[in-house]
Design an enzyme around this catalytic site. Structure first.
Site, mmCIF file in Angstrom:
data_model
loop_
_atom_site.group_PDB
_atom_site.id
_atom_site.type_symbol
_atom_site.label_atom_id
_atom_site.label_comp_id
_atom_site.label_asym_id
_atom_site.label_seq_id
_atom_site.Cartn_x
_atom_site.Cartn_y
_atom_site.Cartn_z
ATOM 1 N N ASP A 178 0.814 -1.215 0.000
ATOM 2 C CA ASP A 178 0.000 0.000 0.000
ATOM 3 C C ASP A 178 0.849 1.267 0.000
ATOM 4 O O ASP A 178 0.641 2.165 -0.819
ATOM 5 C CB ASP A 178 -0.932 0.015 1.218
ATOM 6 C CG ASP A 178 -2.010 -1.044 1.121
ATOM 7 O OD1 ASP A 178 -1.901 -1.926 0.253
ATOM 8 O OD2 ASP A 178 -2.952 -1.001 1.916
ATOM 9 N N ARG A 186 -1.107 3.578 16.957
ATOM 10 C CA ARG A 186 -1.421 4.698 16.063
ATOM 11 C C ARG A 186 -1.125 6.073 16.670
ATOM 12 O O ARG A 186 -0.632 6.958 15.957
ATOM 13 C CB ARG A 186 -2.872 4.618 15.605
ATOM 14 C CG ARG A 186 -3.217 3.424 14.716
ATOM 15 C CD ARG A 186 -2.069 2.876 13.970
ATOM 16 N NE ARG A 186 -2.412 1.902 12.952
ATOM 17 C CZ ARG A 186 -1.543 1.040 12.442
ATOM 18 N NH1 ARG A 186 -0.293 1.035 12.900
ATOM 19 N NH2 ARG A 186 -1.892 0.185 11.512
ATOM 20 N N ASP A 221 -8.138 2.927 11.353
ATOM 21 C CA ASP A 221 -6.841 3.594 11.431
ATOM 22 C C ASP A 221 -6.858 5.016 10.870
ATOM 23 O O ASP A 221 -6.145 5.889 11.347
ATOM 24 C CB ASP A 221 -5.773 2.764 10.719
ATOM 25 C CG ASP A 221 -5.316 1.591 11.567
ATOM 26 O OD1 ASP A 221 -5.541 1.628 12.789
ATOM 27 O OD2 ASP A 221 -4.738 0.645 11.012
ATOM 28 N N SER A 260 -3.804 -8.783 4.743
ATOM 29 C CA SER A 260 -3.465 -7.459 5.262
ATOM 30 C C SER A 260 -3.025 -7.637 6.709
ATOM 31 O O SER A 260 -3.794 -8.109 7.543
ATOM 32 C CB SER A 260 -4.693 -6.539 5.191
ATOM 33 O OG SER A 260 -4.394 -5.289 5.765
#
Length: 401
Positions: free
Chosen positions: A16, A96, A125, A179
């Site tokens: 990605d 995060r 996210d 993923s």
């Protein structure tokens, strides 16, 4: 956003973000600064440098954040016994806010106009990154390609990568990998066969843990020493927060500990199925509750349990930098002043059992009172009659109505 001249991209070097790097260069004709964080994902981060250099990036940040992540994010969360919807140990969620913080710091250092990330428009996210970024720099501009482009499937991304000679990891059959997201606390898997909640995860998907069936037949005992709610030593040997987690991940994985298969409620409104491996976090949470059971006042412990779901939701939904989370953290940290002592855990075939707990100075367990033997007058059992009758008074009045 036509005035954007420089963007800081959260860059892993994977599918990605490699595509996003090229896309930003083409769509915005701007300079891209890459930021790669080592938060204990267990893979080399330096290869990201070579990939970024090959794509013309001149400012490359690769930071070892393992100790900061464990000390300032995972450990405070563990003091709260935080777990989302009864199962999820918040492995992705808690990483995060640190990444968002560092993105903003680099943007300030380099004079960047914007930051960018690889989170999709369907997931949590994007919310976590952006809430954190806005809390730390209200005027920051954010580019979220997944909400803008038409590369809306793994297959289209693979095609784009092939057209631009971007190398990506593939399975032997040519299909893209699950993923995945990994850090010191966990590794997660989404997509592929996991999009069917009825389908069992493939056995070769798991990377950190053996299956409980293949775990050793001999149990392993581990002693964890706590100081103010934090693990500071293992088997009598002092260790830093990141070293504690690395050691517990290894040993826990060997015993098949920490596998979870969950359908969770995302903040954006949909349900999502994911699989997780959290060996260290599973052991830490179990042990922390054990030492709290010995050292926390009953009402303090119960209040913490009542507030924990709210605290966990704040982290899951991206509100780490919110004033309400900081306020609650102050209360949680204050509760840990007497959470000191040692817990002995037994690791065996996917299970974490408590084999013992002790605290020389802070234990509230009084054997003289709790004993079933002669307590030598330490507790007057006759006092219980009045206690029960007073608590039953409203029930008795109600029953007469």
């Amino acid at each position: 956003m036509s005035d954007i001249k420089k963007v800081v991209l959260a860059y892993s070097g994977g599918l990605d973000t490699s595509i996003i790097l090229k896309w930003l260069q083409e769509e915005y004709d701007c300079e891209v600064v890459t930021f790669t964080a080592d938060i204990g994902q267990g893979e080399e981060v330096e290869p990201a440098r070579a990939k970024a250099e090959a794509m013309g990036v001149k400012s490359i940040y690769i930071d070892d954040l393992r100790e900061e992540f464990a000390r300032d994010y995972v450990y405070p969360m563990m003091r709260a016994n935080a777990i989302y919807e009864g199962e999820y140990r918040l492995g992705t969620s808690i990483a995060r806010p640190l990444i968002a913080k560092r993105l903003i710091e680099i943007a300030n250092e380099t004079g960047a106009d914007a930051i960018s990330h690889g989170a999709t428009g369907k997931g949590n996210d994007q919310v976590r990154f952006e809430l954190g970024a806005y809390a730390l720099r209200p005027d920051i501009k954010i580019i979220a390609p997944w909400r803008m482009w038409d590369l809306n499937s793994r297959e289209k991304l693979m095609s784009y990568a092939a057209q631009h000679n971007i190398s990506v990891e593939k399975k032997a059959d040519g299909k893209s990998q699950y993923s995945m997201d990994a850090n010191l606390l966990h590794i997660s898997y989404e997509g592929g066969i996991l999009e069917d909640p009825w389908a069992e995860a493939e056995s070769d998907m798991w990377r950190w843990t053996v299956s409980p069936e293949e775990a050793p037949d001999q149990a392993q005992y581990v002693e964890l020493e706590f100081s103010q709610g934090d693990i500071v030593a293992i088997n009598g040997r002092p260790k830093s927060p990141s070293a504690v987690m690395e050691w517990l991940n290894k040993v826990g994985g060997e015993h098949g500990i920490g596998r979870d298969d969950i359908v969770e409620n995302r903040y954006v409104g949909m349900k999502s199925r994911g699989c997780y491996e959290t060996p260290a976090g599973t052991i830490m949470l179990r042990a922390h509750r054990a030492i709290e059971s010995l050292t926390l006042d009953r009402e303090v412990a119960h209040l913490k349990d009542e507030l924990m779901p709210k605290y966990a939701s704040m982290i899951y939904n991206g509100y780490w930098w919110s004033p309400e989370r900081e306020m609650m953290q102050t209360m949680i940290d204050a509760s840990q002043r007497h959470v000191n002592g040692t817990v002995r855990v037994k690791l065996y075939k996917g299970n974490v059992s408590i084999a013992g707990r002790q605290s020389e100075k802070d234990s509230l367990f009084d054997e003289r009172i709790a004993t079933f033997e002669d307590d030598e007058g330490a507790y007057n059992q006759a006092d219980a009659e009045g206690f029960i009758k007073l608590n039953a008074l409203r029930l008795r009045i109600g029953a007469k109505r």
